[in-house]
Design a protein around this motif. Structure first.
Motif, short mmCIF file in Angstrom:
data_model
loop_
_atom_site.label_atom_id
_atom_site.label_comp_id
_atom_site.label_asym_id
_atom_site.label_seq_id
_atom_site.Cartn_x
_atom_site.Cartn_y
_atom_site.Cartn_z
N LYS A 2 -13.06 4.35 9.24
CA LYS A 2 -12.44 5.09 10.30
C LYS A 2 -10.87 4.38 10.51
O LYS A 2 -10.98 2.37 10.86
CB LYS A 2 -12.93 4.56 11.77
N TYR A 3 -9.52 4.77 11.09
CA TYR A 3 -8.71 3.71 11.23
C TYR A 3 -8.09 3.93 12.64
O TYR A 3 -8.35 5.70 12.74
CB TYR A 3 -7.65 4.31 10.64
N GLU A 4 -7.10 3.12 13.27
CA GLU A 4 -6.84 3.35 14.69
C GLU A 4 -4.88 3.71 14.34
O GLU A 4 -4.81 3.10 13.60
CB GLU A 4 -6.46 1.83 14.99
N MET A 45 -6.31 10.63 8.85
CA MET A 45 -7.06 9.76 9.26
C MET A 45 -7.83 9.79 8.39
O MET A 45 -8.24 9.39 7.80
CB MET A 45 -7.32 9.70 10.55
N PRO A 48 -5.96 8.88 4.65
CA PRO A 48 -4.57 7.84 4.81
C PRO A 48 -3.90 7.96 3.32
O PRO A 48 -2.66 8.17 3.55
CB PRO A 48 -5.24 6.79 5.04
N VAL A 74 0.12 2.74 5.66
CA VAL A 74 -1.63 1.82 6.19
C VAL A 74 -1.91 0.92 6.12
O VAL A 74 -1.37 0.41 5.01
CB VAL A 74 -2.62 3.29 5.29
N GLU A 76 -3.92 -2.11 5.64
CA GLU A 76 -6.05 -1.84 5.17
C GLU A 76 -6.37 -3.04 5.72
O GLU A 76 -7.46 -2.83 6.69
CB GLU A 76 -6.36 -2.09 4.20
N LYS A 79 -7.27 -2.25 9.39
CA LYS A 79 -7.61 -0.44 9.34
C LYS A 79 -6.64 0.09 10.92
O LYS A 79 -7.11 0.76 11.52
CB LYS A 79 -9.12 -0.39 10.14
N GLU A 80 -5.57 0.33 10.70
CA GLU A 80 -4.76 0.79 10.74
C GLU A 80 -3.75 1.93 10.22
O GLU A 80 -3.14 1.74 9.12
CB GLU A 80 -3.59 0.27 11.87
N ILE A 81 -3.57 2.59 11.35
CA ILE A 81 -2.21 4.46 10.62
C ILE A 81 -1.30 3.87 11.69
O ILE A 81 -0.87 4.31 12.54
CB ILE A 81 -2.72 5.15 10.11
#
Length: 101
Positions: A2-4, A45, A48, A74, A76, A79-81
Motif C-alpha cells: 500500500k502506498y499513500e 496505486m 505504481p 513513486v 519507495e 511508500k508514497e506516490i
C-alpha cells in the motif's frame, strides 16, 4: 504493498480548477472529471510502476475521457506516490517539471 497518495499543493489547485471549469461548462461534467481522475489514481496505486517514465524520475498516467495527465513520482522508502501535477495535455510540457517539493 500500500502506498499513500500525496499531492503537491499546485496539483491540488489544478485538480480543483479543472473540476470547476468543467462543472461551469455543464453541470455534472466536473463530477465525471473527478471520477476519471480518481480511477486513474486507483490504477496508479494498483500498479505504481505502470506509467511511462519522463524526466528520469517522474511517471505519467493518461486520464481516460479527459485531456489530462497525472505526473507522479513513486517514493519507495516512504511508500508514497507523490502527485506532482494534474496537467492538461495542451500545456507546455516543459513547465510541468519546474516545481519544487
Amino acid at each position: 504493498m500500500k502506498y499513500e497518495i500525496v499531492f503537491h499543493p499546485e496539483a491540488t489547485r489544478e485538480y480543483i480548477d479543472a473540476y470547476e471549469w468543467y462543472e461551469d461548462r455543464q453541470p455534472g461534467l466536473g463530477e465525471r472529471f473527478i471520477e476519471s481522475i480518481d480511477d486513474s489514481i486507483a490504477e496508479i496505486m494498483a500498479h505504481p510502476a505502470g506509467g511511462r517514465i519522463e524526466n528520469s524520475i517522474y511517471r505519467v498516467k493518461t486520464v481516460k475521457t479527459f485531456p489530462y495527465i497525472i505526473l507522479y513520482e513513486v517514493i519507495e522508502k516512504e511508500k508514497e506516490i507523490y502527485i506532482e501535477a494534474i496537467y492538461h495535455g495542451k500545456r507546455n510540457p516543459k513547465s510541468k517539471f519546474r516545481r519544487a517539493k
